[in-house]
Write a protein that holds these residues in place. Structure first.
Motif, PDB file in Angstrom:
ATOM      1  N   LYS A  75       0.757  -1.167  -0.099  1.00 17.07           N
ATOM      2  CA  LYS A  75      -0.081   0.023   0.036  1.00 17.07           C
ATOM      3  C   LYS A  75       0.986   1.156  -0.100  1.00 17.07           C
ATOM      4  O   LYS A  75       2.202   1.233  -0.015  1.00 17.07           O
ATOM      5  N   VAL A  76       0.266   2.390  -0.319  1.00 23.54           N
ATOM      6  CA  VAL A  76       1.090   3.716  -0.121  1.00 23.54           C
ATOM      7  C   VAL A  76       0.531   4.490   1.122  1.00 23.54           C
ATOM      8  O   VAL A  76      -0.892   4.510   1.364  1.00 23.54           O
ATOM      9  N   LYS A  77       1.114   5.387   1.766  1.00 22.43           N
ATOM     10  CA  LYS A  77       0.794   6.105   2.901  1.00 22.43           C
ATOM     11  C   LYS A  77       2.055   7.532   3.017  1.00 22.43           C
ATOM     12  O   LYS A  77       2.957   7.181   2.284  1.00 22.43           O
ATOM     13  N   ASP A  78       1.497   8.495   3.654  1.00 23.04           N
ATOM     14  CA  ASP A  78       2.317   9.184   3.933  1.00 23.04           C
ATOM     15  C   ASP A  78       3.483   8.747   4.651  1.00 23.04           C
ATOM     16  O   ASP A  78       3.500   7.772   5.536  1.00 23.04           O
ATOM     17  N   TRP A  79       4.668   9.853   5.034  1.00 26.59           N
ATOM     18  CA  TRP A  79       5.583   9.249   5.804  1.00 26.59           C
ATOM     19  C   TRP A  79       5.279   9.093   7.202  1.00 26.59           C
ATOM     20  O   TRP A  79       5.498   7.999   8.012  1.00 26.59           O
ATOM     21  N   ASN A  80       4.572   9.869   7.949  1.00 28.24           N
ATOM     22  CA  ASN A  80       4.020   9.726   9.434  1.00 28.24           C
ATOM     23  C   ASN A  80       3.031   8.459   9.573  1.00 28.24           C
ATOM     24  O   ASN A  80       3.227   7.605  10.407  1.00 28.24           O
ATOM     25  N   SER A  81       1.989   8.268   8.656  1.00 33.11           N
ATOM     26  CA  SER A  81       1.213   7.079   8.638  1.00 33.11           C
ATOM     27  C   SER A  81       1.992   5.680   8.356  1.00 33.11           C
ATOM     28  O   SER A  81       1.757   4.617   8.965  1.00 33.11           O
ATOM     29  N   SER A  82       3.077   5.865   7.541  1.00 33.17           N
ATOM     30  CA  SER A  82       3.872   4.539   7.419  1.00 33.17           C
ATOM     31  C   SER A  82       4.729   4.520   8.520  1.00 33.17           C
ATOM     32  O   SER A  82       4.588   3.031   8.889  1.00 33.17           O
ATOM     33  N   GLN A  83       5.255   5.145   9.341  1.00 33.65           N
ATOM     34  CA  GLN A  83       5.845   5.116  10.471  1.00 33.65           C
ATOM     35  C   GLN A  83       4.888   4.640  11.608  1.00 33.65           C
ATOM     36  O   GLN A  83       5.127   3.648  12.534  1.00 33.65           O
ATOM     37  N   SER A  84       3.772   4.939  11.923  1.00 30.65           N
ATOM     38  CA  SER A  84       2.623   4.517  12.505  1.00 30.65           C
ATOM     39  C   SER A  84       2.347   3.010  12.312  1.00 30.65           C
ATOM     40  O   SER A  84       2.232   2.161  13.295  1.00 30.65           O
ATOM     41  N   PHE A  85       2.163   2.701  11.070  1.00 31.85           N
ATOM     42  CA  PHE A  85       1.704   1.322  10.587  1.00 31.85           C
ATOM     43  C   PHE A  85       3.016   0.411  11.149  1.00 31.85           C
ATOM     44  O   PHE A  85       2.816  -0.730  11.720  1.00 31.85           O
ATOM     45  N   CYS A  86       4.219   0.944  11.055  1.00 30.33           N
ATOM     46  CA  CYS A  86       5.410  -0.032  11.528  1.00 30.33           C
ATOM     47  C   CYS A  86       5.403  -0.036  12.960  1.00 30.33           C
ATOM     48  O   CYS A  86       5.314  -1.081  13.626  1.00 30.33           O
TER      49      CYS A  86
END
Length: 182
Positions: free
Chosen positions: A87-98
């Motif tokens: 999937k694709v997300k912004d940087w903050n949402s990507s870090q939240s997913f991790c």
């Protein structure tokens, strides 16, 4: 009377020299074939022992997750677990997913790891590198070692683009790479 059948000589005497062989060298061809075979077997045994020792020492080292402890659909490589998003997300949402998977956006620790990630990634994924003031810092707070990599562009968040690390605005949607293990 001498009659030959293949390489065997009937009636005594020495076998005929093979074309390209020095006299006396090829007469011991079975000796050389056996010696080569034994050396090959010994080499394979040494390699197997070496691999067995290395694999068992990796499993017992602390701080490194064994492959079975990686979450489902994560890749185990060099004692670390990696998640390559689809999937694709912004940087903050990507870090939240991790973070929701007990990991963080990848902190690249070596040239070997950088090459591995660059080889396996698609879609220009976010990594755990963000500008703080004028300098880039990893999500774990460590400043960027410019001997390890340099970041192209003037954006605030870093991503892998083909064979370089670039930066862009953090709100752009991209894939990402999470990592467990240090």
């Amino acid at each position: 009377m001498r009659r030959s059948r293949g390489d065997a000589v009937i009636g005594g005497g020495s076998p005929p020299a093979s074309p390209g062989c020095l006299p006396g060298l090829c007469s011991n061809i079975w000796f050389w074939r056996c010696t080569t075979g034994i050396l090959a077997v010994v080499s394979v045994l040494i390699l197997c022992i070496h691999l067995a020792v290395n694999c068992s020492s990796r499993k017992s080292s602390s701080g490194s997750p064994p492959p079975e402890s990686c979450p489902a659909d994560w890749l185990y490589h060099q004692r670390k677990c990696y998640c390559f998003s689809e999937k694709v997300k912004d940087w903050n949402s990507s870090q939240s997913f991790c973070a929701s998977h007990n990991s963080s956006l990848i902190v690249i620790e070596s040239q070997q790891e950088l090459k591995f990630i660059m080889k396996i990634t698609k879609q220009d994924p976010w990594i755990g590198l963000r500008k703080t003031g004028e300098e880039f810092h990893w999500v774990n707070g460590t400043p960027l070692d410019t001997n390890l990599l340099t970041v192209k562009g003037s954006g605030e968040c870093a991503y892998i683009e083909s064979d370089v690390v670039s930066s862009s605005g953090c709100s752009l949607p991209r894939g990402w790479v999470c990592k467990i293990g240090s």
